[in-house]
Write an enzyme that holds these catalytic residues in place. Structure first.
Site, PDB file in Angstrom:
ATOM      1  N   ARG A 196     -50.035 -52.600 -12.323  1.00 15.49           N
ATOM      2  CA  ARG A 196     -48.722 -53.151 -12.874  1.00 15.49           C
ATOM      3  C   ARG A 196     -48.822 -53.243 -14.295  1.00 15.49           C
ATOM      4  O   ARG A 196     -47.566 -53.791 -14.490  1.00 15.49           O
ATOM      5  CB  ARG A 196     -49.646 -54.899 -13.067  1.00 15.49           C
TER       6      ARG A 196
ATOM      7  N   ARG B  10     -47.884 -46.237 -21.740  1.00 15.92           N
ATOM      8  CA  ARG B  10     -46.487 -45.833 -22.581  1.00 15.92           C
ATOM      9  C   ARG B  10     -47.040 -44.099 -23.454  1.00 15.92           C
ATOM     10  O   ARG B  10     -47.888 -45.013 -24.361  1.00 15.92           O
ATOM     11  CB  ARG B  10     -45.600 -46.314 -22.827  1.00 15.92           C
TER      12      ARG B  10
ATOM     13  N   ARG C 155     -59.477 -67.539  -7.527  1.00 16.99           N
ATOM     14  CA  ARG C 155     -59.540 -67.745  -9.390  1.00 16.99           C
ATOM     15  C   ARG C 155     -58.343 -68.815  -9.876  1.00 16.99           C
ATOM     16  O   ARG C 155     -57.507 -68.946  -9.209  1.00 16.99           O
ATOM     17  CB  ARG C 155     -59.029 -66.440 -10.009  1.00 16.99           C
TER      18      ARG C 155
ATOM     19  N   ARG D 147     -57.554 -65.355 -22.698  1.00 16.85           N
ATOM     20  CA  ARG D 147     -56.087 -65.087 -23.433  1.00 16.85           C
ATOM     21  C   ARG D 147     -56.000 -66.376 -24.745  1.00 16.85           C
ATOM     22  O   ARG D 147     -56.225 -67.485 -24.046  1.00 16.85           O
ATOM     23  CB  ARG D 147     -54.899 -64.429 -22.619  1.00 16.85           C
TER      24      ARG D 147
ATOM     25  N   GLU E 219     -57.523 -69.729 -22.359  1.00 20.71           N
ATOM     26  CA  GLU E 219     -56.981 -69.701 -20.812  1.00 20.71           C
ATOM     27  C   GLU E 219     -58.311 -68.882 -20.468  1.00 20.71           C
ATOM     28  O   GLU E 219     -58.451 -68.161 -20.038  1.00 20.71           O
ATOM     29  CB  GLU E 219     -55.787 -69.015 -21.021  1.00 20.71           C
TER      30      GLU E 219
ATOM     31  N   TYR F 120     -50.595 -62.023  -4.236  1.00 19.29           N
ATOM     32  CA  TYR F 120     -50.561 -61.991  -6.307  1.00 19.29           C
ATOM     33  C   TYR F 120     -48.665 -61.674  -6.813  1.00 19.29           C
ATOM     34  O   TYR F 120     -48.680 -60.703  -5.971  1.00 19.29           O
ATOM     35  CB  TYR F 120     -51.563 -60.602  -6.902  1.00 19.29           C
TER      36      TYR F 120
ATOM     37  N   ASP G 215     -45.478 -62.032  -7.975  1.00 18.37           N
ATOM     38  CA  ASP G 215     -44.306 -61.846  -9.741  1.00 18.37           C
ATOM     39  C   ASP G 215     -43.021 -63.277  -8.706  1.00 18.37           C
ATOM     40  O   ASP G 215     -42.347 -63.430  -7.722  1.00 18.37           O
ATOM     41  CB  ASP G 215     -43.694 -60.861 -10.004  1.00 18.37           C
TER      42      ASP G 215
HETATM   43  N1  UDP Z   1     -55.767 -56.337 -17.866  1.00 14.81           N
HETATM   44  C1  UDP Z   1     -56.706 -55.995 -18.548  1.00 14.81           C
HETATM   45  N2  UDP Z   1     -56.779 -55.896 -20.181  1.00 14.81           N
HETATM   46  C2  UDP Z   1     -55.542 -56.730 -20.183  1.00 14.81           C
HETATM   47  C3  UDP Z   1     -54.442 -57.180 -19.818  1.00 14.81           C
HETATM   48  C4  UDP Z   1     -55.069 -57.666 -18.873  1.00 14.81           C
HETATM   49  O1  UDP Z   1     -57.659 -55.375 -18.166  1.00 14.81           O
HETATM   50  O2  UDP Z   1     -55.147 -56.815 -21.992  1.00 14.81           O
HETATM   51  C5  UDP Z   1     -56.370 -56.757 -15.793  1.00 14.81           C
HETATM   52  C6  UDP Z   1     -56.943 -57.727 -15.493  1.00 14.81           C
HETATM   53  O3  UDP Z   1     -57.389 -56.929 -14.389  1.00 14.81           O
HETATM   54  C7  UDP Z   1     -55.388 -57.958 -15.329  1.00 14.81           C
HETATM   55  C8  UDP Z   1     -55.000 -57.180 -14.904  1.00 14.81           C
HETATM   56  O4  UDP Z   1     -54.881 -55.786 -15.545  1.00 14.81           O
HETATM   57  O5  UDP Z   1     -55.997 -59.167 -13.999  1.00 14.81           O
HETATM   58  C9  UDP Z   1     -52.843 -57.325 -14.923  1.00 14.81           C
HETATM   59  O6  UDP Z   1     -52.301 -57.735 -15.628  1.00 14.81           O
HETATM   60  P1  UDP Z   1     -51.223 -59.185 -16.256  1.00 14.81           P
HETATM   61  O7  UDP Z   1     -50.762 -59.076 -17.581  1.00 14.81           O
HETATM   62  O8  UDP Z   1     -50.315 -58.234 -14.968  1.00 14.81           O
HETATM   63  O9  UDP Z   1     -51.583 -60.022 -15.357  1.00 14.81           O
HETATM   64  P2  UDP Z   1     -51.160 -61.942 -15.217  1.00 14.81           P
HETATM   65  O10 UDP Z   1     -50.486 -62.103 -16.864  1.00 14.81           O
HETATM   66  O11 UDP Z   1     -49.674 -61.937 -14.058  1.00 14.81           O
HETATM   67  O12 UDP Z   1     -52.466 -62.772 -15.560  1.00 14.81           O
END
Ligand code: UDP
Length: 381
Positions: free
Chosen positions: A171, A175, A247, A277, A298, A346, A348
């Site tokens: 996902r 870059r 989860r 986060r 969170e 999962y 979007d």
């Molecule tokens: N992820 C991570 N570190 C980060 C952000 C994301 O390891 O700082 C991993 C984590 O396993 C997460 C996945 O990448 O579930 C997908 O991230 P995304 O930001 O798409 O998650 P969402 O916002 O849908 O929870």
């Protein structure tokens, strides 16, 4: 036809709207006291900040049709998700980009140099990454993996990244330029008045009746010609084969007089920080000004019965159970299972809308072929 839709989230609203416009009568029920499911937004009474009550939702898509569709029902304002992460005592830019690489390694690499540098750290023996960890080691190497992904993912998913599929990490882009937009889709924005107003407007149709605070009971289905179920797939079958793993999230709300963190989303990569986060909701509406601020810390944990399910886990054992539930679902005539919970994926928001439009279309085509006609003017039972 008289249709029952269980769940007034995005899937239920979009399917209901399509059906209603085609002449069908739709009754949409939801156990909660609001529409929009987990993308529900509401203003915080104290500060006036538009809150993403069940966590951050940013609309992004490459699908012109879906973008046009949501813009019919809400005024979208530009929003670019620029996420930061705090790890090992420093703040970095996400997704991993040239700034992250140069900050992390103390370098001044240009794009081609950074690509070669990361390539030299990557484990190129992994030709076909299957797990989250393999994907990370293959594309960013061990240092960035340890700092940004390992601890975060253990907190988020409650298991080792060696057990998770590579698709979760896919996902996120890596870059080799300074583009720090979290998403790479052509269209990205936020509904000016929030998602709940958008979903209310989708539901605003004379042939749609919405009943909130109304849990499903099987007698409701008997009165309907067809049911669309957007609740948990295993829940429809009373969990008779066991529970699919989810989860859930706990949000620790706190307020701040001013600007707490200067951005909407700050991730915490370290394993010993218990939350994944912090979201500061006023930054999701950068066109608004608010003195006060509301934030969520969170925390992720395994969902217990009664908790709100967020992320389907989809490990090996869940997949086997899922196959069994999918078989049951296929043997259940008159019920279509839709959306994130109904299909245990999962999803979007843009994919949810696209699939809802397609499902409505497919089901109505099947009805037409079977000779069922819309019942204009008849009230729903
Ligand atoms: N992820 C991570 N570190 C980060 C952000 C994301 O390891 O700082 C991993 C984590 O396993 C997460 C996945 O990448 O579930 C997908 O991230 P995304 O930001 O798409 O998650 P969402 O916002 O849908 O929870």
């Amino acid at each position: 036809m008289n249709i029952l839709l269980v769940g007034a989230g995005l899937s239920g609203a979009v399917i209901g709207r399509e059906l209603a416009e085609a002449g069908h009568h739709c009754r949409i029920i939801d156990a909660r006291d609001h529409v929009a499911g987990n993308c529900h937004t509401e203003r915080d009474p104290e500060t006036g900040v538009m809150m993403h009550v069940y966590g951050p939702h940013i609309f992004h898509t490459d699908d012109q049709g879906v973008w046009d569709y949501v813009n019919r029902f809400a005024r979208f304002l530009p929003f670019q998700n620029r996420v930061k992460t705090t790890a090992q005592g420093r703040v970095y830019s996400l997704p991993v980009n040239l700034l992250t690489i140069n900050q992390f390694f103390g370098t001044t690499l240009r794009p081609d140099e950074a690509r070669a540098f990361i390539q030299s750290k990557a484990d190129t023996r992994i030709s076909d990454p299957r797990t989250f960890e393999e994907q990370a080691l293959r594309f960013v190497g061990p240092d960035l993996y340890e700092a940004f992904f390992k601890g975060y993912t253990e907190k988020q998913w409650g298991c080792s990244p060696t057990q998770l599929p590579a698709s979760i990490l896919q996902r996120l882009p890596v870059r080799f330029n300074y583009d720090d937009n979290y998403f790479f889709h052509r269209f990205q924005g936020m509904p000016a008045e929030g998602y709940t107003a958008m979903v209310q407007s989708i539901l605003d149709h004379p042939r749609i009746t919405v009943q909130l605070g109304t849990p499903y009971s099987p007698d409701m289905a008997e009165a309907a010609d067809h049911v669309f179920w957007s609740g948990p797939l295993d829940g429809y079958f009373d969990y008779r084969l066991g529970r699919l793993g989810y989860r859930t999230l706990d949000f620790e709300r706190f307020t701040y007089a001013g600007d707490y963190q200067g951005c909407a989303v700050m991730n915490y990569g370290d394993r010993d920080v218990p939350y994944t986060r912090i979201t500061e909701h006023k930054h999701f509406s950068p066109w608004e000004t608010h003195e006060g601020s509301v934030c969520y810390r969170e925390y992720s944990r395994e969902a217990e019965p009664g908790d709100i399910p967020y992320y389907p886990i989809r490990l090996v054992q869940e997949k086997a159970l899922l196959d069994q539930y999918v078989q049951l679902a296929q043997q259940t005539p008159g019920v279509t299972f839709v959306g994130r919970l109904g299909t245990y994926r999962y999803l979007d928001m843009d994919v949810t809308v696209r699939e809802a439009l397609e499902t409505a279309n497919t089901v109505m085509t099947a009805w037409r072929e079977a000779g069922a006609v819309p019942t204009f003017g008849k009230s729903p039972s």
